[in-house]
Design an enzyme around this catalytic site. Structure first.
Site, PDB file in Angstrom:
ATOM      1  N   ASP A  16      -5.339  26.516  36.820  1.00  0.00           N
ATOM      2  CA  ASP A  16      -5.464  26.275  38.253  1.00  0.00           C
ATOM      3  C   ASP A  16      -6.134  27.456  38.949  1.00  0.00           C
ATOM      4  O   ASP A  16      -6.476  27.380  40.130  1.00  0.00           O
ATOM      5  CB  ASP A  16      -4.113  25.935  38.886  1.00  0.00           C
ATOM      6  CG  ASP A  16      -3.072  27.029  38.725  1.00  0.00           C
ATOM      7  OD1 ASP A  16      -3.343  28.038  38.043  1.00  0.00           O
ATOM      8  OD2 ASP A  16      -1.962  26.869  39.281  1.00  0.00           O
ATOM      9  N   LYS A  71       0.809  23.804  30.837  1.00  0.00           N
ATOM     10  CA  LYS A  71       1.463  25.067  31.182  1.00  0.00           C
ATOM     11  C   LYS A  71       2.042  24.943  32.578  1.00  0.00           C
ATOM     12  O   LYS A  71       1.380  24.428  33.479  1.00  0.00           O
ATOM     13  CB  LYS A  71       0.482  26.238  31.129  1.00  0.00           C
ATOM     14  CG  LYS A  71       1.120  27.592  31.494  1.00  0.00           C
ATOM     15  CD  LYS A  71       0.172  28.747  31.276  1.00  0.00           C
ATOM     16  CE  LYS A  71      -0.861  28.866  32.382  1.00  0.00           C
ATOM     17  NZ  LYS A  71      -0.245  29.211  33.696  1.00  0.00           N
ATOM     18  N   GLU A  96       2.950  37.512  32.629  1.00  0.00           N
ATOM     19  CA  GLU A  96       1.900  38.057  33.490  1.00  0.00           C
ATOM     20  C   GLU A  96       2.442  39.116  34.439  1.00  0.00           C
ATOM     21  O   GLU A  96       3.473  38.934  35.077  1.00  0.00           O
ATOM     22  CB  GLU A  96       1.248  36.944  34.317  1.00  0.00           C
ATOM     23  CG  GLU A  96       0.161  37.460  35.258  1.00  0.00           C
ATOM     24  CD  GLU A  96      -0.641  36.372  35.932  1.00  0.00           C
ATOM     25  OE1 GLU A  96      -1.534  36.712  36.726  1.00  0.00           O
ATOM     26  OE2 GLU A  96      -0.384  35.177  35.664  1.00  0.00           O
TER      27      GLU A  96
END
Length: 292
Positions: A52, A120, A189
């Protein structure tokens, strides 16, 4: 990992990723939002993510929040048409998995119908129910913890996560809960390297880091970041391996200059009439009807 383009590439599978984790082989993952990027990346990487992040990388948005399922479908289909050997993962965009199990399954199932191998989704404990629902429907799920861009407003910006005792331990708990719920891998992340290392060693599934240190099972960066195609601020964790933005601009500038000085197109870029037609064309005179 580098592959020869002359030999057929064996499809990357989820069981293969688990075997690589067990053997210590590192996973390489990047993004692709169109067929060109997919064809460039596929001979080299193990996982292609239709992220995205297309929203802020390609579509001009400030973040990923405006990206819709329809937008993701468009870009996923473009990548899937290249039939990549890499495992193809599609991001679940904002609000596509927050509204109940039925809609979550429908949205994720639509991605698999369009060629994705897995989906995901971002988030920890609050997403466990959704992960279980997808896994129960045989939809493979990659989790995503730490700096989760869809939560940028809650986090107060794109900030490193897991720097307090509470947030660090919660991330470790969430990682194990996602593994137990059936995730086949986790993206970590924007977290301290030591925290990512502890998560990686304590989990049986692979971890894929982005701004999470060198001890994850693999690494991911955005395609455009690796190639230096993005302008403006570059996150600390990004290493650009070329200045693609400058290279492309220089090539376009040379082309534009050739046009302006009459050097493009040259004879080698032109089509020619057969000899027998040149005389007729050269001597053509407009009729009275065509000259009005």
């Amino acid at each position: 990992m580098s592959h020869s383009s002359e030999q057929p590439l064996e499809r990357v599978t989820i069981p293969a990723l688990q075997q690589w984790k067990d053997k210590g082989r590192r996973v390489v993952m990047t993004t692709a939002y169109d067929a060109v990027a997919a064809r460039i990346a596929d001979p080299i990487v193990d996982i292609i993510l239709v992220g995205d992040s297309v929203g802020n990388v390609c579509l001009g948005f400030d973040n990923t929040l405006p990206v819709s399922v329809a937008m993701m479908n468009h870009h996923l289909e473009a990548v899937a048409r290249t039939r990549p050997h890499a495992l193809l993962v599609a991001d679940m965009p904002f609000l596509s998995f927050h509204v109940g199990s039925e809609d979550t399954i429908r949205n994720a199932g639509g991605f698999l119908q369009r060629g994705a191998d897995a989906v995901k989704l971002e988030g920890g404990a609050k997403r466990i129910e959704m992960v279980r629902a997808l896994v129960d429907c045989d939809i493979p799920v990659m989790g995503h913890l730490g700096l989760t861009p869809q939560s940028v407003n809650v986090m107060g910006g794109f900030k490193v996560q897991g720097r307090t005792t509470d947030t660090a331990l919660r991330l470790l708990d969430d990682a194990h809960r996602l593994q137990e719920a059936g995730c086949f891998a986790l993206v970590l992340e924007g977290i301290p390297a030591e925290l990512a290392a502890r998560a990686t060693e304590s989990l049986t599934i692979p971890t894929i880091g982005i701004g999470a240190g060198a001890d994850c099972s693999g690494q991911v960066l955005v395609f455009h970041d690796v190639l230096g195609l993005t302008e403006g601020h570059r996150p600390k964790f990004v290493r650009a391996y070329t200045n693609g933005f400058q290279l492309f601009q220089e090539a376009l500038s040379r082309w534009a200059a050739d046009i302006r000085k009459g050097a493009f197109p040259g004879s080698e870029e032109c089509y020619r009439l057969p000899d027998q037609l040149r005389h007729a064309v050269a001597n053509w005179v407009p009729s009275s009807s065509t000259s009005r």
